[in-house]
Scaffold this motif. Sequence first.
Motif, short mmCIF file in Angstrom:
data_model
loop_
_atom_site.label_atom_id
_atom_site.label_comp_id
_atom_site.label_asym_id
_atom_site.label_seq_id
_atom_site.Cartn_x
_atom_site.Cartn_y
_atom_site.Cartn_z
N ARG A 152 21.98 26.43 128.53
CA ARG A 152 21.15 25.14 128.55
C ARG A 152 19.74 25.97 128.62
O ARG A 152 19.40 26.61 129.62
CB ARG A 152 21.33 24.29 129.50
CG ARG A 152 22.70 23.71 129.60
CD ARG A 152 23.26 23.09 130.85
NE ARG A 152 24.23 22.27 130.88
CZ ARG A 152 25.00 21.98 131.92
NH1 ARG A 152 24.42 22.08 133.13
NH2 ARG A 152 26.05 21.26 131.89
N GLN A 173 16.21 21.50 135.93
CA GLN A 173 17.36 20.43 135.77
C GLN A 173 16.64 19.13 135.20
O GLN A 173 15.53 19.20 134.74
CB GLN A 173 17.76 19.48 137.15
CG GLN A 173 18.43 20.62 138.19
CD GLN A 173 18.74 19.80 139.63
OE1 GLN A 173 18.18 19.13 140.07
NE2 GLN A 173 20.22 20.06 139.86
N ALA A 181 25.32 8.99 131.86
CA ALA A 181 24.22 9.51 132.65
C ALA A 181 24.70 10.76 133.50
O ALA A 181 25.60 10.93 133.96
CB ALA A 181 23.66 8.34 133.53
N GLY A 182 23.65 11.54 133.93
CA GLY A 182 23.87 12.57 134.76
C GLY A 182 22.55 13.51 134.99
O GLY A 182 21.76 13.15 134.38
N ILE A 183 22.96 14.79 135.50
CA ILE A 183 22.04 15.89 135.59
C ILE A 183 22.60 17.27 135.02
O ILE A 183 23.70 17.41 135.49
CB ILE A 183 21.33 15.96 137.10
CG1 ILE A 183 20.54 14.63 137.15
CG2 ILE A 183 20.58 17.33 137.06
CD1 ILE A 183 20.30 14.67 138.71
N MET A 184 21.79 17.69 134.19
CA MET A 184 22.22 19.24 133.62
C MET A 184 21.37 19.92 134.67
O MET A 184 20.30 20.24 134.58
CB MET A 184 21.83 19.38 132.24
CG MET A 184 22.79 18.59 131.29
SD MET A 184 22.47 18.95 129.57
CE MET A 184 21.71 17.47 129.06
N GLY A 185 22.17 20.99 135.18
CA GLY A 185 21.48 22.02 135.93
C GLY A 185 21.72 23.31 135.39
O GLY A 185 22.14 23.47 134.28
N ASN A 186 21.00 24.19 136.17
CA ASN A 186 21.11 25.68 135.34
C ASN A 186 20.36 25.53 133.97
O ASN A 186 20.93 26.23 133.10
CB ASN A 186 22.40 26.29 135.57
CG ASN A 186 22.78 26.84 136.79
OD1 ASN A 186 21.66 27.52 137.52
ND2 ASN A 186 23.93 27.14 136.76
N PHE A 209 27.11 13.98 127.81
CA PHE A 209 25.93 13.35 128.09
C PHE A 209 25.70 12.24 127.08
O PHE A 209 24.67 11.51 127.24
CB PHE A 209 24.95 14.03 128.62
CG PHE A 209 25.13 14.86 129.64
CD1 PHE A 209 24.59 14.36 131.00
CD2 PHE A 209 25.49 16.16 129.70
CE1 PHE A 209 24.75 14.97 132.22
CE2 PHE A 209 25.48 16.98 130.94
CZ PHE A 209 25.22 16.19 132.16
N GLY B 178 28.47 25.82 139.93
CA GLY B 178 28.60 26.72 138.97
C GLY B 178 27.54 26.97 137.96
O GLY B 178 26.46 26.44 137.92
N GLU B 179 28.01 27.72 136.85
CA GLU B 179 26.89 28.21 136.01
C GLU B 179 26.69 27.12 135.01
O GLU B 179 25.52 27.03 134.29
CB GLU B 179 27.38 29.35 135.15
CG GLU B 179 28.64 29.10 134.56
CD GLU B 179 28.88 30.54 133.42
OE1 GLU B 179 28.45 31.44 133.72
OE2 GLU B 179 30.25 30.44 133.12
N LYS B 180 27.53 25.99 134.96
CA LYS B 180 27.18 24.80 134.16
C LYS B 180 27.05 23.65 135.28
O LYS B 180 27.77 22.64 135.18
CB LYS B 180 28.10 24.69 133.22
CG LYS B 180 28.33 25.62 131.87
CD LYS B 180 27.00 25.65 131.05
CE LYS B 180 26.83 24.34 130.25
NZ LYS B 180 27.60 24.23 129.10
N ALA B 181 26.47 23.96 136.33
CA ALA B 181 26.12 23.08 137.23
C ALA B 181 25.75 21.79 136.76
O ALA B 181 24.87 21.58 135.89
CB ALA B 181 25.52 23.73 138.56
N GLY B 182 25.81 20.72 137.51
CA GLY B 182 24.95 19.44 137.56
C GLY B 182 25.72 18.27 138.25
O GLY B 182 26.54 18.28 139.20
N ILE B 183 25.50 17.12 137.71
CA ILE B 183 25.66 15.77 138.40
C ILE B 183 26.53 14.88 137.09
O ILE B 183 25.69 14.47 136.01
CB ILE B 183 24.72 15.17 139.01
CG1 ILE B 183 24.23 16.20 140.42
CG2 ILE B 183 25.30 13.64 139.62
CD1 ILE B 183 23.43 15.55 141.05
N MET B 184 27.39 14.34 137.48
CA MET B 184 28.17 13.55 136.22
C MET B 184 27.91 11.94 137.04
O MET B 184 28.44 11.53 138.18
CB MET B 184 29.70 13.33 136.38
CG MET B 184 30.14 14.66 135.42
SD MET B 184 31.79 14.69 135.15
CE MET B 184 32.32 16.03 136.05
N PHE B 209 30.63 20.90 131.94
CA PHE B 209 30.49 21.24 133.17
C PHE B 209 31.43 22.73 133.47
O PHE B 209 31.38 22.85 134.64
CB PHE B 209 30.95 20.09 134.12
CG PHE B 209 29.60 19.01 134.21
CD1 PHE B 209 28.47 19.20 135.04
CD2 PHE B 209 29.94 18.02 133.38
CE1 PHE B 209 27.70 18.16 134.92
CE2 PHE B 209 28.85 16.98 133.29
CZ PHE B 209 27.79 17.15 133.84
#
Lengths: 221, 221
Positions: A152, A173, A181-186, A209, B178-184, B209
């Motif tokens: 990403r 993020q 909904a949510g948050i994409m990290g990294n 998402f 992890g490398e595709k971290a985030g929040i659902m 994720f």
Amino acid sequence: MNEERKSAIYLAITQAVMEEIKANQIEVVNDRNSRVPVSISARHVHLEKAHADILFGKDYTFQKYRDISQPGQYACEEQVTIVGPKSEIERVRIVAPLRKQTQVEVSRTDGFTLGLKPPVRHSGDVSGSSPISIIGPKGRIDLEEGCIIADRHIHMSPMDAQTFGVENHQKVQIQVDGEKAGIMGNVTIRVSERYALDMHIDTDDANAFAITGKEYLRLIK
Amino acid sequence: MNEERKSAIYLAITQAVMEEIKANQIEVVNDRNSRVPVSISARHVHLEKAHADILFGKDYTFQKYRDISQPGQYACEEQVTIVGPKSEIERVRIVAPLRKQTQVEVSRTDGFTLGLKPPVRHSGDVSGSSPISIIGPKGRIDLEEGCIIADRHIHMSPMDAQTFGVENHQKVQIQVDGEKAGIMGNVTIRVSERYALDMHIDTDDANAFAITGKEYLRLIK
């Protein structure tokens, strides 16, 4: 601890709390300036000259299908078949212009279809990535490495980076609203004079998402 | 404001901050108790009796392929083809036992393959969902509705609900590292005596994720 010392500590904590509240208020005001357009990258192939020669014939000229978000880059009319140990996927578009090294970008879902577990990588970093074969109208190449899942990332100009207060290679993020909904990290920031502001995600992230590509997503540092 | 009043305010704020810090520390201690196992639901079909009769023959007995996380539910040896306006997907497993209403659960990625845009729904809520056809070894059914994308949800017992401090139908968030971290987000709690603790996500969420199904994910209220 005497009363004066206590009062000094309470004051220091109070000031810290007030500063935090103020910072959050500024964040709300800046919300409209903290959003990023998003594009969904379907599976595609970047070719190096030698491989383009094999797959399409020597010095073949690729035809533009449509421009993509980054200046000078375009998806081509030409398509190839990518082949993994389990199965193949047809009609995968070439993205031009030619690059230094051939690279196949797929989603993790595509990886399962092909029978591959490609690593998540920055574009261009294919060392030790998954082997894959490519079949074009004039030939076939078998690569020992070159298949990745693109990380990403957000392309932006140095001026955008200043506006967002972020630096090249920084991880941020991205917040997504809606029923998925949510948050994409990294999410990696990539700054260059050549870049237009745009987040790139693959089809797995888009579908998880429920992103259609028309959204402006909120950047969180 | 006199010094005594100021000092009282500072003290009140300090106590509030200290309580917050303490609460966060308790949260860390409770971290091991705030995790949920996760299962990945591949596309599958639940059948009602009349439709099972058409697709597999009258009073057909389905064979267990493997148990799934919820007690009494199992994936069957039997598979069907699901058909949308754009294309079809073969080898989609039946999940038994039979239900009141036939329901096809797919991912958004599958939806694009089929040429459908199924709504995100709780299992069982198929009113106004996408039309789909199902082909079995003995016949075919054409449904005006019944194809959904299952919402992200967590099955749990009333005792689990007490442990997590959540209620039936509550929406929570799930953190992924992890490398595709985030929040659902928009994860629905489903409480029943019949349920074993398990989060269910579809293959799009799993692939976005990088979830393999062996993780214990952190629940955030």
